[in-house]
Write an enzyme that holds these catalytic residues in place. Structure first.
Site, short mmCIF file in Angstrom:
data_model
loop_
_atom_site.label_atom_id
_atom_site.label_comp_id
_atom_site.label_asym_id
_atom_site.label_seq_id
_atom_site.Cartn_x
_atom_site.Cartn_y
_atom_site.Cartn_z
N ALA A 5 0.83 -1.21 0.00
CA ALA A 5 0.00 0.00 0.00
C ALA A 5 0.86 1.25 0.00
O ALA A 5 2.00 1.26 0.46
CB ALA A 5 -0.92 -0.01 1.23
N GLY A 16 0.46 -5.56 0.30
CA GLY A 16 -0.60 -5.70 -0.70
C GLY A 16 -0.14 -6.40 -1.96
O GLY A 16 -0.93 -7.06 -2.64
N GLU A 74 -0.51 -9.89 -1.16
CA GLU A 74 -1.93 -10.25 -1.10
C GLU A 74 -2.53 -10.41 -2.50
O GLU A 74 -3.40 -11.26 -2.70
CB GLU A 74 -2.69 -9.20 -0.29
CG GLU A 74 -2.42 -9.34 1.21
CD GLU A 74 -2.93 -8.16 2.03
OE1 GLU A 74 -3.68 -8.39 2.98
OE2 GLU A 74 -2.55 -7.01 1.71
N GLU A 132 3.06 -5.91 7.46
CA GLU A 132 2.08 -4.99 8.04
C GLU A 132 2.19 -4.89 9.57
O GLU A 132 1.95 -3.84 10.15
CB GLU A 132 0.65 -5.41 7.66
CG GLU A 132 0.33 -5.25 6.18
CD GLU A 132 0.63 -6.50 5.36
OE1 GLU A 132 0.09 -6.61 4.24
OE2 GLU A 132 1.41 -7.36 5.82
#
Length: 263
Positions: free
Chosen positions: A65, A114, A117, A137
């Protein structure tokens, strides 16, 4: 300002490139929104049979992110941060996971947060031998929010996933392959060609059977097997009246290659 998403379509394969190389292809809100728009376009284009997703530049698939943008949402409180950041990211990964056409991640470098992910959510993944993965994270004081706490344990098993989620340390493509996050590792200069070759092996089959297989496997994975078998049966039943199934059966009986024109 360059477009954060590049889309090129060639020979039935759509190549989507995350295009913020100076920011290690960080997932800002504009990039996510444009990625979703690209998927909408691809889904509605019958000439596109498969998708390859990669990152621009030599350093990163996606480092995760965009922290500067995300921090501003956090500053405005939980309701704004969940609305703008969490729901947007979860919608992106859910869209990739449930997409009716095969999506292959071509992981060309860092796949952190991300970016990891996305790799968890897509159907297939090929990694460069220069790739590096991480679930960092927790170092920011938070869990993953784009589905990482749910998909990684399903891929790797609870204990192996929790070690990665709780420690936050980078891990190699070899370990990513071992836990089922990626399918294979290839030399960096062969990455896209191998991804295209895999896409071609899939797109030689009928679009309906590919979509039905993806749907049955993706939806059934999180169901009791009896419910999953019903999904499998539904996908088969939907194809019974299709031209592709008729062609596949005829080709088998006649000992010739099938010629698919779409379901």
């Amino acid at each position: 300002m360059p477009d954060p998403i590049l889309l090129a379509i060639d020979d039935g394969i759509a190549l989507i490139t995350l295009n913020r190389p100076a920011q290690l292809n960080a997932l800002n809100y504009q990039l996510i929104d444009q990625l979703m728009a690209a998927l909408d376009r691809i889904e509605g284009d019958p000439s596109v049979r498969a998708v390859i997703l990669t990152g621009a530049g030599e350093r990163a698939f996606s480092a995760g992110a965009d922290i500067k943008e995300f921090s501003e949402s956090v500053r405005q409180g939980a309701a704004i941060a969940v609305r703008d950041f969490v729901r947007r990211g979860q919608a992106m990964t859910a869209r990739l996971e449930a997409f009716k056409k095969p999506v292959i991640a071509s992981v060309n470098g860092l796949a952190f947060g991300g970016g990891c992910e996305i790799t968890e959510a897509v159907h297939l993944a090929i990694a460069s031998d220069r790739a590096l993965f991480a679930k960092p994270e927790i170092k920011l004081g938070m869990p993953p929010t784009f589905g990482g706490t749910q998909r990684l344990p399903r891929l790797a098993g609870r204990k192996r996933a929790l070690e990665l989620l709780l420690a936050g340390d980078p891990f190699s493509p070899e370990h990513a392959r071992e836990i089922g996050l990626i399918n294979r590792i290839v030399p960096h200069d062969q990455l896209l060609s191998v991804a295209r070759e895999l896409a071609a092996r899939i797109t030689r089959h009928s679009p309906g059977s590919v979509a039905g297989t993806i749907t049955a496997a993706t939806r059934g994975l999180n169901m009791p097997i009896a419910e999953g078998l019903l999904v499998e049966s539904e996908q088969f039943a939907a194809l019974v009246p299709s031209r592709d199934l008729a062609e596949g059966l005829a080709a088998w009986k006649e000992r010739r290659p099938a010629k698919y024109v779409g379901a």
